[in-house]
Design a protein around this motif. Structure first.
Motif, PDB file in Angstrom:
ATOM      1  N   LEU A  85      65.757   8.475 168.249  1.00  0.00           N
ATOM      2  CA  LEU A  85      64.996   7.278 167.865  1.00  0.00           C
ATOM      3  C   LEU A  85      65.891   6.096 167.513  1.00  0.00           C
ATOM      4  N   PRO A  86      66.912   6.246 166.661  1.00  0.00           N
ATOM      5  CA  PRO A  86      67.794   5.102 166.428  1.00  0.00           C
ATOM      6  C   PRO A  86      68.657   4.763 167.645  1.00  0.00           C
ATOM      7  N   VAL A  87      68.948   5.754 168.477  1.00  0.00           N
ATOM      8  CA  VAL A  87      69.731   5.493 169.694  1.00  0.00           C
ATOM      9  C   VAL A  87      68.983   4.532 170.609  1.00  0.00           C
ATOM     10  N   VAL A  88      67.676   4.667 170.681  1.00  0.00           N
ATOM     11  CA  VAL A  88      66.878   3.750 171.503  1.00  0.00           C
ATOM     12  C   VAL A  88      67.083   2.316 171.022  1.00  0.00           C
ATOM     13  N   LEU A 114      75.570   9.338 166.984  1.00  0.00           N
ATOM     14  CA  LEU A 114      74.253   9.975 167.042  1.00  0.00           C
ATOM     15  C   LEU A 114      74.061  10.826 168.300  1.00  0.00           C
ATOM     16  N   GLY A 115      74.760  10.481 169.361  1.00  0.00           N
ATOM     17  CA  GLY A 115      74.617  11.241 170.603  1.00  0.00           C
ATOM     18  C   GLY A 115      75.186  12.645 170.520  1.00  0.00           C
ATOM     19  N   ALA A 149      63.497  22.983 164.593  1.00  0.00           N
ATOM     20  CA  ALA A 149      64.410  22.244 163.706  1.00  0.00           C
ATOM     21  C   ALA A 149      65.465  21.494 164.515  1.00  0.00           C
ATOM     22  N   LEU A 150      66.040  22.159 165.497  1.00  0.00           N
ATOM     23  CA  LEU A 150      67.065  21.516 166.328  1.00  0.00           C
ATOM     24  C   LEU A 150      66.468  20.398 167.180  1.00  0.00           C
ATOM     25  N   TYR A 151      65.259  20.610 167.668  1.00  0.00           N
ATOM     26  CA  TYR A 151      64.581  19.575 168.448  1.00  0.00           C
ATOM     27  C   TYR A 151      64.318  18.345 167.576  1.00  0.00           C
ATOM     28  N   LEU A 152      63.923  18.580 166.333  1.00  0.00           N
ATOM     29  CA  LEU A 152      63.696  17.463 165.407  1.00  0.00           C
ATOM     30  C   LEU A 152      64.997  16.716 165.115  1.00  0.00           C
ATOM     31  N   ILE A 153      66.099  17.439 165.018  1.00  0.00           N
ATOM     32  CA  ILE A 153      67.405  16.785 164.838  1.00  0.00           C
ATOM     33  C   ILE A 153      67.682  15.875 166.030  1.00  0.00           C
ATOM     34  N   ALA A 154      67.474  16.405 167.239  1.00  0.00           N
ATOM     35  CA  ALA A 154      67.700  15.599 168.453  1.00  0.00           C
ATOM     36  C   ALA A 154      66.780  14.379 168.469  1.00  0.00           C
ATOM     37  N   LEU A 155      65.526  14.571 168.111  1.00  0.00           N
ATOM     38  CA  LEU A 155      64.567  13.466 168.070  1.00  0.00           C
ATOM     39  C   LEU A 155      64.984  12.417 167.036  1.00  0.00           C
ATOM     40  N   TRP A 174      63.476   5.064 178.236  1.00  0.00           N
ATOM     41  CA  TRP A 174      62.045   4.969 177.950  1.00  0.00           C
ATOM     42  C   TRP A 174      61.225   5.755 178.958  1.00  0.00           C
ATOM     43  N   LEU A 175      61.570   5.608 180.227  1.00  0.00           N
ATOM     44  CA  LEU A 175      60.779   6.219 181.290  1.00  0.00           C
ATOM     45  C   LEU A 175      60.870   7.745 181.280  1.00  0.00           C
ATOM     46  N   PHE A 176      62.076   8.272 181.188  1.00  0.00           N
ATOM     47  CA  PHE A 176      62.257   9.717 181.288  1.00  0.00           C
ATOM     48  C   PHE A 176      62.363  10.397 179.923  1.00  0.00           C
ATOM     49  N   THR A 177      63.287   9.951 179.096  1.00  0.00           N
ATOM     50  CA  THR A 177      63.491  10.610 177.811  1.00  0.00           C
ATOM     51  C   THR A 177      62.272  10.443 176.917  1.00  0.00           C
ATOM     52  N   GLY A 178      61.734   9.244 176.852  1.00  0.00           N
ATOM     53  CA  GLY A 178      60.571   9.005 176.003  1.00  0.00           C
ATOM     54  C   GLY A 178      59.389   9.889 176.366  1.00  0.00           C
ATOM     55  N   VAL A 179      59.108   9.994 177.652  1.00  0.00           N
ATOM     56  CA  VAL A 179      57.988  10.826 178.108  1.00  0.00           C
ATOM     57  C   VAL A 179      58.267  12.301 177.829  1.00  0.00           C
TER      58      VAL A 179
END
Length: 154
Positions: A97-100, A134-135, A87-93, A52-57
């Motif tokens: 989200l479910p990984v969180v 997912l990772g 597109a690749l960034y959206l795939i990672a995002l 949350w602190l690093f990845t989320g920001v």
């Protein structure tokens, strides 16, 4: 000067995003491999906070600084390398989200098992499997984005 400040923020943010992702994945993976419920509970608690602190920001800072850099540099938004990066960034995002949610479940399930001295339930192992599945695409998508950001192929 403005361009270099935002470029520095963009690079710093990408480093935190990727580094936190690799680091938390590494520690969570090896905590789970240990099968020590107390260790798993402690590591998942810290992983959720770090995520949350690093990845989320940084998941917010990355596109914000990236779009501003595109604007400042005058790159056409429809450039292939930019479109592929987005597109690749959206795939990672979409993987993150479910990984969180999965990490929160892993934290909660392992905390109960550690507190009661029990074993990890099946639900933990299902969540962990989803976390791994997912990772992998998120990792490779961000590796490709790094390449595209550096090479900027036409």
């Amino acid at each position: 000067m403005e361009y270099f400040v935002y470029k520095w923020l963009h690079i710093l943010s990408s480093t935190l995003l990727f580094g936190t992702g690799i680091g938390t994945a590494w520690y969570l993976l090896f905590a789970v491999i240990s099968r020590n419920v107390v260790v798993i509970a402690a590591v998942t608690r810290i992983v959720v906070i770090a995520d949350w602190l690093f990845t989320g920001v940084t998941m917010i800072v990355q596109p914000a600084t990236g779009f501003y850099l595109i604007h400042l540099a005058g790159y056409p938004l429809h450039s292939r390398w930019i479109m592929w990066s987005l597109a690749l960034y959206l795939i990672a995002l979409c993987c993150w989200l479910p990984v969180v949610w999965l990490q929160i479940r892993l934290r909660d399930l392992s905390a109960v098992a550690a507190a009661t001295g029990g074993e990890l339930p099946r639900a933990f192992w299902r969540c962990f499997t989803g976390w791994v599945i997912l990772g992998a695409p998120a990792f490779f998508a961000l590796l490709a984005v790094f390449y595209l950001m550096v090479a900027k192929p036409v």
